[in-house]
Design a protein around this motif. Structure first.
Motif, PDB file in Angstrom:
ATOM      1  N   UNK A  74     -19.425  20.451   3.808  1.00  0.00           N
ATOM      2  CA  UNK A  74     -18.447  20.957   2.665  1.00  0.00           C
ATOM      3  C   UNK A  74     -18.582  19.956   1.793  1.00  0.00           C
ATOM      4  N   UNK A  75     -18.602  20.744   0.284  1.00  0.00           N
ATOM      5  CA  UNK A  75     -18.846  20.001  -0.796  1.00  0.00           C
ATOM      6  C   UNK A  75     -17.560  20.441  -1.625  1.00  0.00           C
ATOM      7  N   UNK A 127     -12.788  31.061   9.364  1.00  0.00           N
ATOM      8  CA  UNK A 127     -11.975  30.166   8.827  1.00  0.00           C
ATOM      9  C   UNK A 127     -11.921  30.077   7.371  1.00  0.00           C
ATOM     10  N   UNK A 128     -10.849  29.834   6.652  1.00  0.00           N
ATOM     11  CA  UNK A 128     -11.048  29.727   5.060  1.00  0.00           C
ATOM     12  C   UNK A 128     -10.228  28.492   4.572  1.00  0.00           C
ATOM     13  N   UNK A 129     -11.006  27.910   3.820  1.00  0.00           N
ATOM     14  CA  UNK A 129     -10.580  26.535   3.196  1.00  0.00           C
ATOM     15  C   UNK A 129     -10.205  26.740   1.587  1.00  0.00           C
ATOM     16  N   UNK A 130      -9.264  26.067   1.275  1.00  0.00           N
ATOM     17  CA  UNK A 130      -8.861  26.157  -0.003  1.00  0.00           C
ATOM     18  C   UNK A 130      -8.514  25.051  -0.592  1.00  0.00           C
ATOM     19  N   UNK A 150     -18.420   9.252 -17.009  1.00  0.00           N
ATOM     20  CA  UNK A 150     -18.934   9.507 -15.633  1.00  0.00           C
ATOM     21  C   UNK A 150     -19.208  11.073 -15.261  1.00  0.00           C
ATOM     22  N   UNK A 151     -18.594  11.867 -16.112  1.00  0.00           N
ATOM     23  CA  UNK A 151     -18.752  13.277 -15.859  1.00  0.00           C
ATOM     24  C   UNK A 151     -17.968  13.635 -14.462  1.00  0.00           C
ATOM     25  N   UNK A 152     -18.549  14.889 -13.819  1.00  0.00           N
ATOM     26  CA  UNK A 152     -17.855  15.289 -12.833  1.00  0.00           C
ATOM     27  C   UNK A 152     -18.133  14.456 -11.654  1.00  0.00           C
ATOM     28  N   UNK A 153     -17.200  14.670 -10.696  1.00  0.00           N
ATOM     29  CA  UNK A 153     -17.287  13.919  -9.051  1.00  0.00           C
ATOM     30  C   UNK A 153     -17.866  14.836  -8.232  1.00  0.00           C
ATOM     31  N   UNK A 154     -18.791  14.579  -7.431  1.00  0.00           N
ATOM     32  CA  UNK A 154     -19.006  15.463  -6.094  1.00  0.00           C
ATOM     33  C   UNK A 154     -18.830  14.518  -5.001  1.00  0.00           C
ATOM     34  N   UNK A 155     -18.163  15.162  -3.887  1.00  0.00           N
ATOM     35  CA  UNK A 155     -17.813  14.629  -2.805  1.00  0.00           C
ATOM     36  C   UNK A 155     -18.105  15.588  -1.510  1.00  0.00           C
ATOM     37  N   UNK A 156     -18.533  14.935  -0.297  1.00  0.00           N
ATOM     38  CA  UNK A 156     -18.851  15.917   0.548  1.00  0.00           C
ATOM     39  C   UNK A 156     -18.304  15.377   1.918  1.00  0.00           C
ATOM     40  N   UNK A 157     -17.977  16.429   2.921  1.00  0.00           N
ATOM     41  CA  UNK A 157     -17.631  15.717   4.380  1.00  0.00           C
ATOM     42  C   UNK A 157     -18.131  16.747   5.327  1.00  0.00           C
ATOM     43  N   UNK A 158     -18.112  16.433   6.601  1.00  0.00           N
ATOM     44  CA  UNK A 158     -18.453  17.465   7.730  1.00  0.00           C
ATOM     45  C   UNK A 158     -17.128  18.130   8.143  1.00  0.00           C
ATOM     46  N   UNK A 159     -16.045  17.489   7.940  1.00  0.00           N
ATOM     47  CA  UNK A 159     -14.652  18.030   8.392  1.00  0.00           C
ATOM     48  C   UNK A 159     -14.058  18.145   7.293  1.00  0.00           C
ATOM     49  N   UNK A 160     -13.607  19.249   6.836  1.00  0.00           N
ATOM     50  CA  UNK A 160     -12.626  19.578   5.637  1.00  0.00           C
ATOM     51  C   UNK A 160     -11.526  18.890   5.456  1.00  0.00           C
ATOM     52  N   UNK A 161     -10.871  18.290   6.812  1.00  0.00           N
ATOM     53  CA  UNK A 161      -9.632  17.496   6.823  1.00  0.00           C
ATOM     54  C   UNK A 161     -10.049  16.126   6.510  1.00  0.00           C
ATOM     55  N   UNK A 162     -10.949  15.710   6.393  1.00  0.00           N
ATOM     56  CA  UNK A 162     -11.761  14.297   5.889  1.00  0.00           C
ATOM     57  C   UNK A 162     -11.991  13.709   7.019  1.00  0.00           C
ATOM     58  N   UNK A 180      -3.405  34.587   4.429  1.00  0.00           N
ATOM     59  CA  UNK A 180      -2.147  34.768   4.120  1.00  0.00           C
ATOM     60  C   UNK A 180      -1.071  33.610   4.310  1.00  0.00           C
ATOM     61  N   UNK A 181      -1.346  33.169   5.630  1.00  0.00           N
ATOM     62  CA  UNK A 181      -0.838  31.670   6.263  1.00  0.00           C
ATOM     63  C   UNK A 181      -1.714  30.652   5.939  1.00  0.00           C
ATOM     64  N   UNK A 182      -1.169  29.646   5.342  1.00  0.00           N
ATOM     65  CA  UNK A 182      -1.897  28.507   4.950  1.00  0.00           C
ATOM     66  C   UNK A 182      -1.356  27.040   5.615  1.00  0.00           C
ATOM     67  N   UNK A 183      -2.030  26.192   5.931  1.00  0.00           N
ATOM     68  CA  UNK A 183      -1.527  25.004   6.593  1.00  0.00           C
ATOM     69  C   UNK A 183      -2.285  23.802   5.781  1.00  0.00           C
ATOM     70  N   UNK A 184      -1.773  23.081   5.289  1.00  0.00           N
ATOM     71  CA  UNK A 184      -2.356  21.774   4.565  1.00  0.00           C
ATOM     72  C   UNK A 184      -2.622  20.759   5.650  1.00  0.00           C
ATOM     73  N   UNK A 185      -4.196  20.638   5.659  1.00  0.00           N
ATOM     74  CA  UNK A 185      -4.439  19.689   6.685  1.00  0.00           C
ATOM     75  C   UNK A 185      -5.125  18.431   6.107  1.00  0.00           C
TER      76      UNK A 185
END
Length: 500
Positions: free
Chosen positions: A83-84, A22-25, A97-109, A45-50
């Motif tokens: 996921x970062x 699975x790919x995430x973008x 503040x500079x850049x922000x860094x967030x993380x998740x276990x599920x890319x859908x949030x 090729x086929x993408x779905x917003x999650x």
């Protein structure tokens, strides 16, 4: 390369990672909230917003929605089960503040609250881990005393740099070296850049080194991707990110635009996400722009706002839609003019060349507008105050009323905005990219206010980094939104899968 994007519309600066099959973008979102749209695919090729990664004020505060400010060029990576995303909120740069860094276990949030990297001031950050598991942040510096692409190890729990930043490479000499991504491949560190500016001169270049600190040598075939000065329907190609497929092959996503109309050409739906194949020869990536063909997807939708949660397609301008909308007990959505920063416009990206959008709302307690927007100084729209519909176009400092029309008594009109095919002159040239028609209808029929030149809602005229959105806002009081529809007039070969 196909001449169609794999994610159509205003989805620029793509970054990609793979987990299993699975790919995430993710993409830049600039002044719009929620920010950083997240898509997924199993075939590239086929993408779905999650979802969207930035969904609450604790991550990004509401702001005035200045055009093309906000969230720049995030990078998504997966490391040891997490996921970062690292990105830049340019509104925060004056705050140090500079850049922000967030993380998740599920890319859908949901995604975490941000950790900031205050010692790294710039844009377009990347994150990568070396062989020993140390994270490195790499970015395009905005400090004139420390120019170029800089990198340093970082503590991902605090945002503290673990060593002084070092300059890695300044590119091949083209303007605006930016968008860095670092990869560890076959004993080399590869540094991928965007150069030449995100306009017609845009290009992708690459260099490599044995150690992450360098020195970096440029590929002999740079740029490895560019359409500058070529008669290709896709232009401004750049800002790429490499990904290795599960079978060991490689691909890259990158941004591009589809300009139309007379020179210099006008792109209206923003910078979009495209896909190319990648081979390797003599230790360098070689782009194969014919490997993938975008599939045909119909992005038609009708939203009656029956669900408690808004579809992730819906955005606000510097404001979260939840701050100015609420479900109506009588079905539909109540849209308010509650005071706050930004613009309380409930909007969605336009994704096709030729399309029609409609809305229906009642205005018993206020007035509302249905509009097509590039920024606050460039929009075409229809205002309904409960009695009369007024059409207007705004181009820079000039707002011009086109006309007014009164629907039948007691009838809430259907307001329509259509992007239509441009007029072709006898010698085969279209002056404008398209024509924007404004109309309203009631039970007796439709009143067309006219069709207006689409050039004035293009980046080439207005400037900036975004694309068109369409949506509804309350101008006074409160309106009751019943529906919004979006229908491409012709289904084109692109692949953004409509959300359910």
């Amino acid at each position: 390369m196909t001449d169609q994007p794999v994610i159509a519309g205003f989805f620029p600066d793509p970054s990609i990672c793979r987990v299993g099959d699975t790919y995430y973008l993710v993409n830049s979102s600039f002044e719009y909230l929620p920010g950083v749209p997240v898509h997924t695919s199993t075939d590239l090729v086929n993408w779905t917003q999650i979802g969207n990664a930035l969904t609450r004020p604790e991550q990004v505060a509401e702001h005035d929605g200045y055009g093309s400010a906000g969230i720049f060029a995030p990078t998504i990576r997966h490391h040891e089960g997490t996921f970062w995303i690292i990105g830049t909120n340019v509104n925060d740069i004056p705050l140090g503040r500079g850049h922000f860094l967030i993380h998740a276990q599920d890319p859908a949030g949901p995604w975490s609250d941000p950790i900031y990297v205050p010692e790294a001031i710039g844009i377009d950050p990347d994150i990568v881990w070396n062989e020993s598991g140390t994270a490195y942040v790499t970015w395009c510096s905005l400090n004139p005393a420390e120019p170029g692409i800089r990198s340093a190890p970082v503590d991902t729990t605090t945002g503290t740099l673990l060593a002084p930043a070092q300059q890695l490479w300044s590119g091949t000499g083209l303007s605006f070296p930016e968008g860095p991504h670092l990869y560890r491949i076959d004993g080399w560190w590869y540094l991928l850049l965007a150069e030449g500016g995100t306009e017609r001169g845009h290009a992708v270049t690459i260099a490599r080194a044995r150690k992450i600190e360098g020195p970096y040598e440029a590929a002999p075939s740079n740029p490895i991707l560019s359409h500058r000065s070529l008669p290709h329907p896709v232009q401004n190609t750049g800002h790429a990110d490499l990904v290795q497929l599960a079978d060991g092959n490689w691909a890259a996503v990158h941004l591009g635009v589809r300009p139309r109309g007379q020179t210099p050409g006008f792109h209206v739906n923003g910078r979009e996400t495209f896909l190319v194949g990648v081979d390797w020869a003599d230790g360098w990536p070689v782009v194969d722009d014919s490997r993938y063909t975008a599939s045909s997807i119909d992005r038609t939708f009708e939203d009656r706002f029956d669900d408690a949660l808004l579809n992730p397609r819906w955005l606000g301008v510097g404001r979260y839609p939840t701050s100015f909308t609420r479900p109506s007990p009588e079905a539909g959505l109540l849209v308010e003019t509650e005071a706050g920063q930004g613009r309380a416009l409930l909007c969605s990206r336009a994704t096709d060349n030729v399309w029609t959008a409609t809305t229906s709302f009642t205005a018993d307690k206020g007035s509302g507008r249905f509009l097509l927007r590039l920024d606050d100084r460039h929009w075409y729209g229809l205002t309904y105050d409960g009695a009369t519909v007024t059409a207007a176009v705004t181009i820079g400092p000039f707002e011009h009323t086109i006309g007014t029309w009164t629907p039948a008594n007691g009838t809430a009109p259907v307001l329509r905005i259509s992007a239509q095919t441009a007029q072709v002159l006898p010698h085969g040239v279209s002056l404008e990219p398209d024509l924007i028609e404004l109309a309203a209808s009631d039970t007796d029929g439709e009143h067309v206010f006219g069709a207006f030149d689409g050039r004035y809602l293009s980046t080439e005229v207005a400037g900036g980094f975004t694309g068109r959105v369409f949506g509804v806002e309350a101008l006074t009081g409160e309106i009751h939104l019943h529906s919004v529809t979006y229908t491409p007039t012709h289904t084109v070969s692109d692949t953004t899968e409509p959300a359910a």
